[in-house]
Write a protein that holds these residues in place. Structure first.
Motif: not given
Lengths: 284, 158, 759
Positions: C125, C128-129, C132, C215, C295, C678-679
């Motif tokens: 967490k 990830l912060a 950002d 992964p 992924r 896009q995928n």
């Protein structure tokens, strides 16, 4: 993020009326969106603690299916698959066996995707949602709930508690097919549900045709029903149905299919689905 | 906010763990309980490597919140063998060489176990559709399907 | 060197024992890249570019570092600059300037997902912060995705200093064409002059990903004394060690790399992404740092293989003899040069014994992730084009596709266009087996068709070290250094057991870490059973020799008077004296008293790798209402040289065939006009699922490789080469339409069938 698991409808609506609240039923869409940081809810309201969301009941007027009942549970119900096989098939095309162990009709609808597999089947069956909210309970036909991608006709604090599926007509049958590039695991490129009823002579007396993934919302195709009603669902009627289905499509080009492809396949599927529904109606 | 205190049963053992609201059951199994048999391949329910049973129901543990396991019975690959005795599916997977890299194997085994509990005599097509949510990139599925069919036959005979 | 292998000669080789690492893998005990935990470990995460092409104007990490729980941030500044030079590495070359720029963008981001910074924090967490909170200022530049767009004049240029090599005179202006390669045999123009029929076609294939289920993941721990440990899922931990040492400027000997169990690689785990970042973060924080890709990151930031454009022209006499063949192959390299265009060119016509060949290839950069190896890199792309043209020629001549191929098939003595003369090879045997197979003769239903194609891969040898320890109780420990992706340990134990006449269950193998064994090149090029097998045999023979020496000592006779027969060490004949034969186990018990531990060690550079040819037969059914193609029956036939463990050989054939089926029908990288993928997930990157497929039948052909003690050829890569053309040929017959583009996905198939009046 807060997790709450209310046990009453009233407690749930109170929590959902707050800012940044999301309903958790099976979680197969919600958790993916949280994980990939598309959604960041302040509170997740798990409605599975409320009895009515988890039950299937049957009476003379039909079935009441809790919004959080899973696809696997629908399939295991002793009579539902006999009465509304298309509806059960639609719900059981959502994702994998694992996903069917969690994914629900309510979640599939309220995720707000035009490609949701159970939705055209529910619309064809004439399903009506029972919606609870801060001002009490109301009902709304399933075709009127999703307005556009991720946009629902629900207001703050409202959530779907259950769906009412009418009793199957005497000679009634339904079916759902979707087109995907693989055999499983894909999002529908086109989905089509048909429910019809026959009189004793085999003439179609009622029909509902619904399409998914060919417009910004799932469609109830009135002209498709008109093509069938009053006919023996013969080749001429099916040709009219195909034309009506194709005419109803307002699809987009995307990574899953082209406009042209979706329109063509909608026609192909509508015919195939109507034939299956017809066979089923003839057998009961 | 404070963590949730979850009391649950994993492979028959009573366990407790603390988790945050957003932690998945997969996170809890791997990080809080050190049960690393369930794997994270996609975290979107598309690969099945994290398959577990909750109250006998096959699910992707990446699509379940850890807090939702409260009061449930969770079964993972670590609980499949009984003591030194491998489950017939485990044995048949070895005999048929139904694994190469093995990363998908725990999830496939759990899924196959759930299938045979429900349907002891599945057709090849039923096996294939049931396992469609368990991606395997090594084997082309041929030997997996054969191993499941063979294990089913042995279990029916036993 | 070795005599041809006769079949019933072996006790263990060719049987199907349970693999030694099997139980751990069916019980969940096996530890993969993300499965190790260390006390005090931090979580590492990567900030990635949202743009396909942009200049980095500034990076401000101060707000991220100020967050409680954030322990370190690294950017390109933490990695020394590298010179641009090409260093040979197995099947390809590496360029450390490109490598360091790929693991952490310098000056420019070149694709969506390109790493820009990495953080280490107490938990996910917080990490990830922190991502950002990092502020990156970009100047967005025009981008280019498609390889044919990238070579047009005026296309956005990725590298201002890239001058095409292999062209004389050298161009003066930078372009996106990194190099031109050419292979010529005979005189193609003359050959086309002699042809009765010429077919010329252009094919297009899309970038596809290896799609390993595990992964990328690693756990790094750097100590204050400059040493470091790295746990990582990789196809080659010595290679990872070398790359990390170079990118970080550390000493090789101070880095110890352990390869975890590997959850699939297929070529994709032969390079580094997270590893140098995790080591750098660990050094900064003095705590272990664990990094695992999502992924989405795997799809966006690790290397798929190239998409490309392949032009093929072939001329043929009426009797089916091919007189000339030409190809032009343009492959995507991704953001940095190094597509597999060279092997693509070399494979193109390798199936055939031809006099006149010309193949030209171009390596083209564009704003995509740098490609990595994927099973027979390049081979499937060029072979798809060539085998599709061969099928069309057969159709136009009214010849059976097998007969046409038999007439032209490569055989012992054939001079390949890329240089060498083939030794004994099994293509003709594979074609004959196809002709005789039940599958080839079986009837077809409505809307069904059958296709066939051949394929080839070179296979390699290379640096390999194996150690065998004869333990005190007579059991054996086998240490190899090529990571085991699909049954290697089983095969190595079987070869050791065959040599030592031991029960294979008495041999316990491990994949040793980089500090426990001499250098091993990575598992790639279908080399591991071949090379580590060769080293195992050599090490086992050393054990025998040492054991005989110990017996000689005990019996007080010359070493030459001791032999090893039927698993027993015996005096060699009457003259050597009457001594009770001893087993290896007996010798092991007295090893301590006769000279110490008995260890067989082989450090070799394996030579004599031999190519493997394969032939696939595919049946498909095409739905004229939707354009959907279903594979209804499939047979993979291939020359293994010698199948050590036939189940795992079959497994390679089946797995490769199914990856090829995915490539043919549904898998592709789909980009938007914004240059973004896009995928990037298994939902819309559609690898085959169990219900998409029939059983995959296999036929193992054994034409032994004379340069290997058991006749082994590499077999892992060839199976992905024929499927696309085999399915294309099958769809042609099922639908009446011939396709020139992959994937043959339903919208394309339906559209083409409608245009041809077949839908």
């Amino acid at each position: 993020m807060r997790y709450e698991k209310p046990t009453t409808v009233e407690a749930a609506t109170a929590l959902l009326a707050g800012q940044g609240a999301r309903v958790l039923a099976g979680g197969t869409d919600l958790l993916v969106q949280i994980r990939s940081r598309i959604l960041n809810p302040d509170v997740v309201v798990d409605i599975k603690g409320i009895d009515t969301t988890r039950k299937i009941t049957k009476d003379t007027s039909g079935y009441t299916i809790g919004a959080a009942v899973t696809g696997a549970e629908l399939k295991e119900h002793p009579t539902l698959s006999k009465d509304w096989p298309g509806l059960v098939e639609g719900a059981n095309l959502i994702g994998s066996t694992q996903v069917q162990g969690r994914a629900s009709l309510g979640g599939n609808l309220c995720n707000g995707s035009p490609a949701a597999d159970s939705v055209p089947a529910m619309i064809a069956a004439g399903a009506v949602a029972t919606i609870a909210g801060p001002k009490g309970t109301r009902t709304l036909p399933v075709e009127d709930i999703m307005l556009a991608p991720r946009k629902l006709a629900l207001t703050a604090g409202e959530f779907i508690v259950s769906f009412k599926i009418p009793a199957r007509p005497a000679h009634g049958g339904d079916a759902y097919l979707r087109f995907i590039p693989r055999t499983e695991m894909d999002i529908a490129v086109v989905g089509c549900g048909v429910a019809l009823a026959l009189d004793a002579g085999g003439t179609c007396t009622a029909a509902r045709v619904a399409l998914g993934a060919v417009a910004a919302r799932p469609l109830l195709v009135e002209d498709g029903a008109k093509a069938l009603i009053g006919t023996k669902v013969d080749d001429a009627a099916l040709a009219k149905l195909e034309a009506a289905a194709k005419a109803a499509c307002k699809p987009i080009d995307d990574k899953r299919g082209t406009v042209e492809f979706r329109i063509d396949v909608a026609g192909t599927l509508a015919k195939r689905v109507a034939k299956i529904a017809l066979e089923r109606a003839r057998k009961v | 906010m404070a963590k949730h205190h979850v009391t649950t049963t994993v492979n028959g053992d009573p366990v407790e763990y603390l988790c945050e609201s957003e932690q998945t059951l997969l996170d809890c199994l791997r990080d809080e309980l050190d049960l690393i048999g369930a794997k994270e391949g996609c975290s979107s329910g598309d690969c099945g490597a994290c398959s577990v049973l909750i109250d006998g129901r096959l699910v992707c543990s990446c699509l379940v919140l850890g807090v939702e396991a409260e009061g449930k019975e969770v079964e993972t690959i670590e609980g499949m063998a009984q003591g030194d005795e491998l489950h017939p599916l485990q044995r048949k997977f070895l005999e048929h060489a139904a694994l190469q890299c093995g990363i998908c194997t725990p999830g496939v085994l759990i899924a196959a176990k759930a299938l045979l509990a429900k349907n002891p005599d599945p057709t090849e097509t039923q096996v294939r559709y049931w396992l469609a949510g368990n991606l395997c990139r090594c084997t082309g599925y041929d030997k997996i399907v054969r191993a499941v069919m063979d294990a089913a036959a042995e279990m029916r005979g036993a | 060197m070795q005599e041809r292998v006769k079949k019933p000669q072996f006790d263990v080789v060719g049987t199907r024992p349970v693999r030694p690492d099997g139980v751990d893998k069916v019980t969940g005990r096996a530890k993969y890249g993300a499965d190790l935990k260390m006390a005090g470990q931090l979580v590492g995460k990567v900030l990635r570019s949202p743009h396909a092409h942009a200049r980095i104007k500034s990076i401000d990490v101060s707000k991220a570092l100020a967050l409680p729980g954030v322990k370190a941030v690294v950017t390109a500044e933490d990695f020394p600059g590298q010179p641009s030079e090409f260093i040979p590495a197995g099947e390809g070359v590496v360029n450390y300037r490109d490598m360091t720029s790929n693991v952490m963008a310098r000056a420019k981001v070149l694709y969506e997902g390109h790493a820009v910074a990495a953080v280490a924090a107490l938990n996910e967490k917080t990490a990830l912060a922190a991502l950002d909170a990092i502020k990156v200022e970009y100047e967005v530049l025009p981008h280019v995705i498609d390889e044919m767009e990238a070579i047009k004049p005026g296309a956005p240029i990725l590298h201002e200093d890239m001058i095409t090599t292999g062209v004389t005179p050298a161009p003066t202006k930078a372009s996106n064409i990194a190099k031109r390669v050419e292979f010529v045999l005979g005189d193609a123009a003359k050959g086309f002059g002699e042809a009765d029929l010429i077919v010329e076609r252009e094919f297009k294939t899309k970038a596809v990903h290896q799609g390993y289920i595990e992964p990328h993941a690693c756990l790094a721990s750097a100590s204050e004394d400059g040493s470091a440990e790295l746990w990582v899922t990789t196809q080659g931990h010595w290679v990872v060690r070398a790359y990390c040492a170079k990118l970080l400027g550390w000493e090789i000997g101070k880095i110890r790399v352990t390869s975890s169990e590997i959850g699939g690689g297929f070529g994709g785990k032969t390079v580094v992404y997270l590893e140098p970042l995790a080591l750098a973060l660990s050094k900064k924080t003095r705590r272990p740092v664990k990094m695992v890709m999502s992924r989405e990151e795997v799809f966006k930031a690790s290397g798929p293989t190239s998409g490309g454009t392949v032009k093929v022209k072939m001329g043929v006499k009426k009797d089916g003899r091919i007189t000339a063949a030409e190809a032009e192959i343009t492959l995507q390299a991704g953001a940095f040069q190094g597509s597999p265009v060279q092997p693509a060119c070399m494979c193109a016509f390798a199936n055939y014994d031809l006099e006149n060949v010309k193949v030209v290839g171009y390596d083209v950069v564009s704003n995509r992730p740098k490609v990595a190896a994927y099973r027979a890199p390049g081979g499937p792309i060029s072979t798809y084009g060539v085998e599709s043209v061969v099928d069309e020629i057969a159709e136009k001549l009214g010849m059976c596709p097998i007969e046409l191929r038999l007439k032209n098939a490569a055989k012992e003595g054939t001079r390949a266009a890329y240089g060498p003369k083939f030794g004994p090879v099994g293509l003709i045997e594979c074609l004959e087996a196809a002709k005789e197979s039940d599958h080839w003769k079986a009837p077809l239903g409505p809307n069904q068709g059958r296709g066939l194609a051949a394929g080839f891969w070179f296979n390699i040898g290379g640096e390999t070290t194996v150690s065998l320890q004869l333990n005190e109780d007579g059991t054996l420990t086998l240490m190899a250094g090529t990571p085991d992706i699909g049954g290697l340990r089983a095969s190595l134990c079987m070869m050791a057991a065959e040599e030592l006449k031991m029960d294979v269950s008495k041999i316990r193998p491990i994949i040793a870490d980089t500090s426990s064994l001499g250098y091993n090149f990575l598992t790639g090029g279908s080399r591991s059973t071949f090379s580590s097998g060769m080293a195992t045999v050599e090490a086992a023979r050393s054990i025998v020799k040492q054991a005989c020496g110990r017996a000689a000592k005990l019996w007080d006779i010359p070493e030459e008077a001791v032999t090893f027969e039927d698993g027993m060490i015996r005096p060699a004949g009457e003259n050597a004296g009457k001594h009770k034969p001893m087993s290896l186990s007996d010798i092991a018990k007295v090893a301590g008293k006769t000279g110490g531990a008995i260890v067989g060690y082989a450090a070799i550079s394996a030579q004599g790798a031999a190519p493997s040819f394969g032939v696939h037969i595919a049946d498909t059914e095409v739905d004229p209402g939707t354009g959907k193609v279903t594979v209804t029956r499939y047979t993979a036939i291939q020359d293994a040289g010698k199948a050590i463990h036939p189940s795992y050989v079959e497994g390679q054939y089946q797995g490769g065939a199914v990856q090829g089926i995915g490539w043919a029908l549904n898998e592709e990288y789909i980009y938007g006009a914004d240059g973004k993928l896009q995928n990037a997930g298994f939902l819309d990157y559609r690898v085959p699922v169990a219900s998409d497929l029939p059983m995959i039948d296999t036929i193992i052909i054994e034409v032994p490789n004379p340069r290997h003690p058991y006749g082994v050829r590499g077999i892992g890569e060839t199976p992905i080469v024929p499927p696309m053309a085999a399915i294309g040929a099958s769809v042609r017959r099922a639908s009446g339409v011939r396709f020139f583009e992959l994937p043959m996905s339903p919208p394309k198939v339906l559209k083409a069938m409608k245009a041809a009046g077949k839908a």
